[in-house]
Design a protein around this motif. Sequence first.
Motif, PDB file in Angstrom:
ATOM      1  N   ASP A 108       0.074 -10.295  -4.881  1.00 34.44           N
ATOM      2  CA  ASP A 108       0.169  -9.342  -3.609  1.00 34.44           C
ATOM      3  C   ASP A 108      -1.081  -9.616  -2.810  1.00 34.44           C
ATOM      4  OD1 ASP A 108       2.960  -8.471  -4.624  1.00 34.44           O
ATOM      5  OD2 ASP A 108       2.133  -6.980  -5.347  1.00 34.44           O
ATOM      6  N   PHE A 109      -0.190  -9.322  -1.648  1.00 32.81           N
ATOM      7  CA  PHE A 109      -1.979  -9.425  -0.659  1.00 32.81           C
ATOM      8  C   PHE A 109      -1.646  -8.281   0.380  1.00 32.81           C
ATOM      9  CE2 PHE A 109      -0.828 -13.554  -1.356  1.00 32.81           C
ATOM     10  CZ  PHE A 109      -2.305 -14.145  -1.264  1.00 32.81           C
ATOM     11  N   LEU A 110      -2.679  -7.106   0.070  1.00 33.13           N
ATOM     12  CA  LEU A 110      -2.141  -5.818   0.484  1.00 33.13           C
ATOM     13  C   LEU A 110      -2.782  -6.097   2.252  1.00 33.13           C
ATOM     14  CD1 LEU A 110      -2.959  -2.782   1.046  1.00 33.13           C
ATOM     15  CD2 LEU A 110      -4.976  -2.514   0.238  1.00 33.13           C
ATOM     16  N   CYS A 111      -2.107  -5.544   2.958  1.00 30.98           N
ATOM     17  CA  CYS A 111      -2.243  -5.891   4.901  1.00 30.98           C
ATOM     18  C   CYS A 111      -1.941  -4.279   5.413  1.00 30.98           C
ATOM     19  CB  CYS A 111      -0.780  -6.648   5.154  1.00 30.98           C
ATOM     20  SG  CYS A 111       0.589  -6.003   4.851  1.00 30.98           S
ATOM     21  N   GLY A 112      -2.344  -3.205   4.291  1.00 34.53           N
ATOM     22  CA  GLY A 112      -1.966  -1.784   5.212  1.00 34.53           C
ATOM     23  C   GLY A 112      -2.525  -0.598   4.302  1.00 34.53           C
ATOM     24  N   SER A 113      -2.681   0.365   4.969  1.00 33.01           N
ATOM     25  CA  SER A 113      -2.794   1.537   4.002  1.00 33.01           C
ATOM     26  C   SER A 113      -3.131   2.999   5.188  1.00 33.01           C
ATOM     27  CB  SER A 113      -4.545   0.982   3.558  1.00 33.01           C
ATOM     28  OG  SER A 113      -4.369   2.846   3.021  1.00 33.01           O
ATOM     29  N   CYS A 114      -1.745   3.958   5.245  1.00 31.01           N
ATOM     30  CA  CYS A 114      -2.305   4.627   5.597  1.00 31.01           C
ATOM     31  C   CYS A 114      -0.985   6.050   5.080  1.00 31.01           C
ATOM     32  CB  CYS A 114      -0.966   4.619   6.657  1.00 31.01           C
ATOM     33  SG  CYS A 114      -1.079   6.186   7.886  1.00 31.01           S
ATOM     34  N   ASN A 115      -2.070   7.169   4.844  1.00 29.63           N
ATOM     35  CA  ASN A 115      -1.630   8.179   3.933  1.00 29.63           C
ATOM     36  C   ASN A 115      -1.262   8.168   2.713  1.00 29.63           C
ATOM     37  OD1 ASN A 115      -1.723   9.923   6.853  1.00 29.63           O
ATOM     38  ND2 ASN A 115      -0.336   9.891   6.781  1.00 29.63           N
ATOM     39  N   GLY A 116      -1.711   7.603   2.532  1.00 31.91           N
ATOM     40  CA  GLY A 116      -1.577   7.137   0.629  1.00 31.91           C
ATOM     41  C   GLY A 116      -0.467   5.558   0.207  1.00 31.91           C
ATOM     42  N   LEU A 117      -0.278   5.444   1.700  1.00 29.33           N
ATOM     43  CA  LEU A 117       0.872   4.319   1.111  1.00 29.33           C
ATOM     44  C   LEU A 117       0.189   3.085   1.211  1.00 29.33           C
ATOM     45  CD1 LEU A 117       3.507   5.643   2.974  1.00 29.33           C
ATOM     46  CD2 LEU A 117       3.148   6.083   0.477  1.00 29.33           C
ATOM     47  N   LEU A 118       0.608   2.371   0.924  1.00 28.68           N
ATOM     48  CA  LEU A 118      -0.284   0.808   0.715  1.00 28.68           C
ATOM     49  C   LEU A 118       1.105  -0.303   1.613  1.00 28.68           C
ATOM     50  CD1 LEU A 118      -1.586   0.624  -2.071  1.00 28.68           C
ATOM     51  CD2 LEU A 118      -3.286   0.845  -0.419  1.00 28.68           C
ATOM     52  N   VAL A 119       0.835  -0.980   2.387  1.00 29.61           N
ATOM     53  CA  VAL A 119       2.214  -2.548   2.996  1.00 29.61           C
ATOM     54  C   VAL A 119       1.240  -3.079   1.697  1.00 29.61           C
ATOM     55  CG1 VAL A 119       3.146  -3.551   4.859  1.00 29.61           C
ATOM     56  CG2 VAL A 119       2.982  -0.859   4.325  1.00 29.61           C
ATOM     57  N   LEU A 120       2.089  -4.265   1.127  1.00 30.27           N
ATOM     58  CA  LEU A 120       1.656  -5.038   0.394  1.00 30.27           C
ATOM     59  C   LEU A 120       1.823  -6.563   0.828  1.00 30.27           C
ATOM     60  CD1 LEU A 120       1.603  -3.830  -2.238  1.00 30.27           C
ATOM     61  CD2 LEU A 120      -0.526  -4.684  -2.031  1.00 30.27           C
ATOM     62  N   TYR A 121       1.656  -7.338   0.879  1.00 32.56           N
ATOM     63  CA  TYR A 121       3.167  -8.619   1.390  1.00 32.56           C
ATOM     64  C   TYR A 121       2.826  -9.532  -0.455  1.00 32.56           C
ATOM     65  CZ  TYR A 121       3.646 -13.401   3.717  1.00 32.56           C
ATOM     66  OH  TYR A 121       3.587 -15.083   3.741  1.00 32.56           O
ATOM     67  N   THR A 122       3.676 -10.431  -0.616  1.00 33.09           N
ATOM     68  CA  THR A 122       4.205 -11.192  -1.337  1.00 33.09           C
ATOM     69  C   THR A 122       4.993 -12.280  -0.831  1.00 33.09           C
ATOM     70  OG1 THR A 122       7.174 -10.634  -1.432  1.00 33.09           O
ATOM     71  CG2 THR A 122       5.614  -8.968  -1.670  1.00 33.09           C
ATOM     72  N   LYS A 123       4.653 -13.036  -1.878  1.00 33.11           N
ATOM     73  CA  LYS A 123       5.262 -14.853  -2.184  1.00 33.11           C
ATOM     74  C   LYS A 123       6.654 -14.747  -1.077  1.00 33.11           C
ATOM     75  CE  LYS A 123       1.074 -15.990  -3.477  1.00 33.11           C
ATOM     76  NZ  LYS A 123       0.768 -17.637  -4.575  1.00 33.11           N
ATOM     77  N   SER A 124       7.950 -13.364  -1.871  1.00 27.91           N
ATOM     78  CA  SER A 124       9.170 -13.659  -1.418  1.00 27.91           C
ATOM     79  C   SER A 124       9.383 -12.966  -0.575  1.00 27.91           C
ATOM     80  CB  SER A 124      10.220 -12.662  -2.020  1.00 27.91           C
ATOM     81  OG  SER A 124       9.548 -11.496  -2.310  1.00 27.91           O
ATOM     82  N   SER A 125      10.720 -12.467  -0.373  1.00 28.92           N
ATOM     83  CA  SER A 125      11.287 -12.397   1.225  1.00 28.92           C
ATOM     84  C   SER A 125      11.068 -11.247   1.582  1.00 28.92           C
ATOM     85  CB  SER A 125      12.530 -12.887   0.998  1.00 28.92           C
ATOM     86  OG  SER A 125      13.882 -12.243   0.293  1.00 28.92           O
ATOM     87  N   THR A 126       9.970 -10.397   0.283  1.00 28.05           N
ATOM     88  CA  THR A 126       9.990  -9.075   0.972  1.00 28.05           C
ATOM     89  C   THR A 126       8.817  -8.460   0.854  1.00 28.05           C
ATOM     90  OG1 THR A 126       9.906  -8.418  -1.010  1.00 28.05           O
ATOM     91  CG2 THR A 126      12.236  -8.632  -0.013  1.00 28.05           C
ATOM     92  N   LEU A 127       7.936  -7.058   1.639  1.00 20.97           N
ATOM     93  CA  LEU A 127       7.045  -6.338   1.850  1.00 20.97           C
ATOM     94  C   LEU A 127       7.569  -5.864   1.124  1.00 20.97           C
ATOM     95  CD1 LEU A 127       6.573  -6.137   5.712  1.00 20.97           C
ATOM     96  CD2 LEU A 127       5.733  -8.254   4.058  1.00 20.97           C
ATOM     97  N   LYS A 128       6.583  -4.836   0.642  1.00 20.40           N
ATOM     98  CA  LYS A 128       6.839  -3.826  -0.515  1.00 20.40           C
ATOM     99  C   LYS A 128       5.635  -3.120  -0.037  1.00 20.40           C
ATOM    100  CE  LYS A 128       3.955  -4.292  -4.727  1.00 20.40           C
ATOM    101  NZ  LYS A 128       3.894  -4.523  -6.366  1.00 20.40           N
TER     102      LYS A 128
END
Length: 432
Positions: A108-128
């Motif tokens: 995973d690659f971390l691309c954002g953080s807000c209010n305890g939530l993280l957005v992670l970029y994955t090598k698949s077709s999804t964001l987490k």
Amino acid sequence: MASEETKPKKQRDEECIINGLPGELIERIFLKLPVSTLLRCTGVCEQWHKLIRDPQFVTSHLQDAPQCAVLFFPQESVSGEPHPADAILIDEAWSPSTYAVPVIGPDDFLCGSCNGLLVLYTKSSTLKVANFATGECLHLEKPVKNLRGDHFLFYNFGFHPLSKEYKITHFLGDPVVGSTRSHNNSRFSVIQVYTLGGEKWRDIKTPEALSLNCVKNSGAVNIDGTMCWLIEDMVANWQHAVMTFDLSGESFARIQLPATVHEDCAGGGPRRYWIREIDRKICIATAQACPSLPRRLVGMLQIWELENKTEQRWSLKYNIQYSPDYIPGPNLVHRNKIILQRRDGNLYSYELLGENFNTKLCKMANLLDFFPHKPDNMQSYICVKSLVRLDVYKKTAIARRPKQREGWELKKWEAWEHELSENERMWSDTHR
């Protein structure tokens, strides 16, 4: 949750005593408790579960939640040996926490953080999207599948306090003429926006074609519902300006940088610029690069703060005498200390002392040795542990169930879940 009939009489009596207190008093007590304790309290009784899961309580608890720094190291190869992505928490006492962040996988690659939530970029077709305190995750379809040249730094995440909406943004490179899958890695004219809980991504046209290289090299920040990044402006003294994007109105605005002329040292290379967030203010960090090593810095490090957004008035916040080797971001100041990386493979914190804006780096503390990770790949975010729930968004059209965890990531989760179960067992023994 155990029924009233199966609970021991002593436990029922204790709960009756606590629940006999005024509701406001119980809520004030719960607001002082950490997330880990509150999650265990949801299983005590229906009344506590309803209170802790109430959206108003979640918001109130978030406002007073203590901040911590999350240091993220992406997956990389060092001397031919692969090293998985990892994250370290720096607590209020400025000590690295051994508590692993289980929602971050090895790729995973971390691309954002807000209010305890993280957005992670994955090598698949999804964001987490993940709450790193509760472990809850949500997988979303990326706006474009199998996009060549896509990068995790082209994604961002923020929350607007008025609309109460979480939004993910994506800088989409301009399409290459004659190709249906390839996109330009240097310019973009569209920002793709997804509102958490919505059904699809939407395309928002930018006022002009903008530089993707500026985003990649200088970063982007989200402050109070406004995303900010640097753009090229060759007419200005600094040859840059700030572009803002309001997450509620989805409108753009330009902010000019200071007209001050830098006094560059003769032996230094070209000047570099980064956009950063300090105390919820837009800040610009700038220093000269080393001529022989462009990613290393020389001379003074200046940090300018936007004092008044309407008047576009800037002030010099810090003028640090000796530049660090690398500038982490998007947050580099935490609890009145600055986090800096050195080429010796260590991460340090310094107290910022001085008169006016002339600042000295004092009382150095070695936070950690980040070997074998490369020093210029680390990201730093200011985060909180929150009760913000993701299950309310799981019925959206583009949400997907996560794939089964395996290998290194499964071991990481097992260790976290084992620690959580041990805490629950100890709490239950104490309660009995």
